[in-house]
Design a protein around this motif. Structure first.
Motif, short mmCIF file in Angstrom:
data_model
loop_
_atom_site.label_atom_id
_atom_site.label_comp_id
_atom_site.label_asym_id
_atom_site.label_seq_id
_atom_site.Cartn_x
_atom_site.Cartn_y
_atom_site.Cartn_z
N THR A 160 0.83 -1.19 0.00
CA THR A 160 0.00 0.00 0.00
C THR A 160 0.87 1.25 0.00
O THR A 160 1.76 1.39 0.82
N THR A 161 0.60 2.12 -0.95
CA THR A 161 1.34 3.36 -0.98
C THR A 161 0.44 4.53 -0.65
O THR A 161 0.90 5.65 -0.50
N GLY A 162 -0.86 4.25 -0.57
CA GLY A 162 -1.82 5.33 -0.37
C GLY A 162 -1.64 6.04 0.96
O GLY A 162 -1.01 5.53 1.87
N ARG A 163 -2.19 7.22 1.03
CA ARG A 163 -2.05 7.97 2.27
C ARG A 163 -2.98 7.43 3.33
O ARG A 163 -4.06 7.00 3.02
N ARG A 203 -0.49 2.75 10.08
CA ARG A 203 -0.63 3.06 8.65
C ARG A 203 0.70 2.81 7.95
O ARG A 203 1.76 2.84 8.58
N PRO A 204 0.66 2.57 6.60
CA PRO A 204 1.92 2.30 5.90
C PRO A 204 2.88 3.48 5.96
O PRO A 204 2.46 4.64 5.86
N SER A 246 4.96 4.39 3.81
CA SER A 246 5.11 5.11 2.55
C SER A 246 4.01 6.14 2.36
O SER A 246 4.02 6.88 1.38
N GLY A 247 3.05 6.20 3.30
CA GLY A 247 1.99 7.18 3.18
C GLY A 247 2.33 8.52 3.83
O GLY A 247 1.49 9.41 3.86
#
Ligand SMILES: Nc1ncnc2c1ncn2[C@@H]1O[C@H](COP(=O)(O)OP(=O)(O)OP(=O)(O)O)[C@@H](O)[C@H]1O
Ligand SMILES: [Mg+2]
Lengths: 359, 259
Positions: free
Chosen positions: A356-359, B145-146, B148-149
């Protein structure tokens, strides 16, 4: 052709402002022109005895020419070329779809007759005419494919890891070369290889599902290696370096950073490799053969599989020929459904496991 | 914990290409050492050879000695993995692990090495590291949360948190602020000043003011021409480098009379 477009002044008129304003055909114009083309095509076709094929061919040619001409007159040359190429590409796509749609249609049409509960619950044991089913062949295909996957995935995945993470120099080049060669091996050769191997090991009369699984693995391993290699190469080097810089050894980096990052692509690639071999006929024909009853032990005796089942239903029908034909079609339909399902699974895997790259 | 690093006669190669030649330098513990110099002169290359990250590239090798508290890091009995555990690194481009949450990114060094820790301990470590990297307040509500976000600057601070969570003795930073806005840059500079109480820090930067602001020692790298190896031209206390350097080349570079 619409008259108002022809009445328009030719080519673009330069206007005030930095961007040249260009006259455009209305959005529905190409569709209208193609519809007109098909109508004229139908008329032409009727002259020589009406047929759908000639109508479509005439219609597409006329429509393409008409769109090009109209666009050339109104929008200028660049835009006209654009529309011409769009028409050609769309036509090519249409032509490519014809065999696919026709095939699916035929298989559905013929296969649905026996797509019933009995087909999935009965084997062909003591069936010489109507009735019977492919219960034994479905299970055989599932077992043999699962076995082939169990053999191919570890070997293929590890080979891919070696090629991307560890391999250097000659050995890497040699492996890449042989994998490429293996990709092109005809499936019958894979079957003969497995046959010869097991004959050498266990004697002449040995027959077992595992022979087929080995033959399928020969076909599947290069596909797995190739797709996994591509996916692993996509993992950014920065992630490996980030892991090394934390004092993580290389093998742990591969196991815990590279593979998890690539898991979506790996799953997709492996699933597509399974789809690639699930319908193979030739290697199974010469190794596992066919039986009418159910054999669930892949290490002893012949097994039935869907492709071979379809082949024998078609080539060696019994007393009621139509019943055998129907079963062959249904087996074919089932194979297509299986491949489609595998493709859907591949897509789901890549959807749900993608990082997942989404914010 | 902070350690002194002595580099002597270090030559660094990419295959047959000699990228950096004859570096002799002594890096003080509990201080910030800045490395400056024009692009392509081998600052990153030198930095990566300190924690043996250089050799992960195929064909890359090093001659000479890097001694940390009496032990040669390039000795034949030294495992590069151990070296990297003691000398952490922050890269120019933030590179959080995309498969992991913010929380997992911070403790990645421990998780990836299968270190068993109690939940309370890890929680404490995550909070301490994120506070250390000045990121805690921004992410404390979304630790799952990831990573990368986050924004670029937040990602970079996450990478710093990840690097300090394994508690290295030395922290190498390769242009950690080059992709950041002035506010994040200041945050990271403040952070470095705090961190130097515990770590030895080496930072590569193109920002002369930054070098002047944060560092005690500054090294100036330069190269004579394209294809020539880079060299450490001058290594002196930062004040001296920026007011009264020994070398003409240093003065030219600092005052912008370059090339
Ligand atoms: N992977 C590589 N393979 C071969 N040569 C390399 C590699 N990386 C860097 N080099 C060469 O080594 C020399 C030093 O590069 P390095 O990246 O250390 O410069 P730098 O001082 O960090 O520059 P910058 O300020 O632009 O980051 C350059 O000549 C570069 O071309
Ligand atoms: Mg650099």
């Amino acid at each position: 052709m619409s008259t108002d477009t022809q009445a328009a002044p030719p080519a673009a008129t330069p206007q005030e402002g930095p961007v040249r304003v260009q006259r455009k055909l209305p959005r529905y114009a190409p569709f209208g022109l193609f519809a007109g083309g098909v109508a004229v095509g139908a008329a032409l076709s009727a002259l020589t005895g009406f047929s759908v094929i000639s109508t479509v061919v005439y219609g597409v040619v006329l429509g393409t020419v008409a769109v090009y001409a109209a666009s050339r007159a109104v929008e200028g040359r660049r835009k006209a070329t654009d529309r011409l190429v769009t028409s050609l590409v769309t036509t090519a796509f249409g032509i490519a779809m014809v065999p696919l749609v026709s095939l699916v249609w035929t298989v559905l049409d013929n296969g649905l007759a026996r797509f019933d509960g009995q087909f999935f619950s009965n084997s062909m044991y003591r069936v010489v005419g109507e009735g019977g089913g492919a219960y034994h062949a479905v299970l055989g295909t599932l077992i043999i494919t699962a076995l082939a996957t169990a053999i191919s995935v570890p070997i293929g995945l590890m080979a891919a890891i070696y090629l991307v993470e560890y391999g250097t120099g000659r050995l890497k080049k040699a492996i890449t070369f042989f994998v490429d060669v293996m990709t092109g091996i005809p499936s019958i050769v894979a079957g003969l290889f497995a046959f010869a191997l097991f004959t050498l090991l266990f004697g002449n009369d040995f027959r077992a599902g595992v022979m087929g699984a080995v033959a399928l693995s020969v076909l599947m391993i290069p596909v797995v290696v190739r797709s996994c290699e591509e996916v692993l190469k996509l993992v950014p080097n920065e992630l490996r370096e980030a892991s090394y810089a934390l004092g993580v050894p290389k093998w742990r980096t591969v196991m815990k950073v590279v593979l998890p990052t690539a898991v979506a692509g790996l799953g997709t690639g492996i699933t597509l490799a399974v789809a690639r071999v699930v319908g193979e006929t030739a290697p199974l024909l010469i190794t596992v053969g066919l039986i009418t009853g159910t054999n669930l032990n892949p290490f002893d005796g012949r097994m039935a599989t869907l492709p071979v089942f379809a082949y024998y239903q078609l080539t060696q029908p019994g007393v009621n020929e139509q019943a055998f034909l129907d079963r062959a079609w249904t087996a074919a339909l089932l194979l297509i459904i299986l491949v489609m399902a595998l493709n859907v699974v591949a897509r789901l895997i890549s959807r749900f496991f993608a990082p997942t790259t989404g914010r | 914990m902070a350690k002194r690093i002595e580099v002597s006669d270090l030559n660094i190669y990419y295959g047959n290409f000699l990228a950096v030649e004859g570096v002799n330098v002594s890096i003080e513990p509990r201080s910030i050492t800045a490395l400056i110099g024009p692009s392509g002169c081998g600052k990153s290359t030198f930095l990566r050879s300190i924690n043996r990250m250089h050799e992960v590239l195929p064909g890359a090798r090093v001659e000479g000695k890097v001694v940390m508290d009496g032990q040669d890091l390039y000795g034949s009995d030294v495992d590069p993995v151990d070296v990297r555990r003691q000398i952490g690194m922050v890269f120019q481009r933030p590179n959080p692990f995309p498969t992991m949450s913010i929380y997992d990114n911070v403790i990645a060094g421990n998780r990836l090495n299968n270190k068993r820790m109690k939940r309370a301990e890890t929680d404490e470590l995550v909070e301490r590291s994120l506070r250390g990297a000045n990121l805690w307040n921004e992410v404390k509500d979304r630790l799952d949360r990831p990573g990368s976000g986050l924004s670029g600057g937040q990602q970079q601070r996450l990478c710093i948190a990840r690097a300090i969570a394994v508690e290295p003795d030395v922290l190498l930073m390769d242009e950690p602020c080059s992709a950041l806005d002035p506010i994040s840059t200041l945050a990271i500079e403040d952070l470095m000043t705090e961190l130097k109480e515990r770590f030895t820090i080496v930072i590569v930067t193109h920002n002369m003011q930054q070098a002047a602001r944060v560092s005690e020692q500054t090294g100036f790298f330069n190269l004579n021409g394209v294809g020539q190896p880079g060299r450490l031209i001058e290594f002196n206390p930062t004040e001296k480098i920026f007011s009264n350097p020994d070398e003409k080349a240093t003065e030219d570079y600092i005052s912008g009379r370059f090339g």
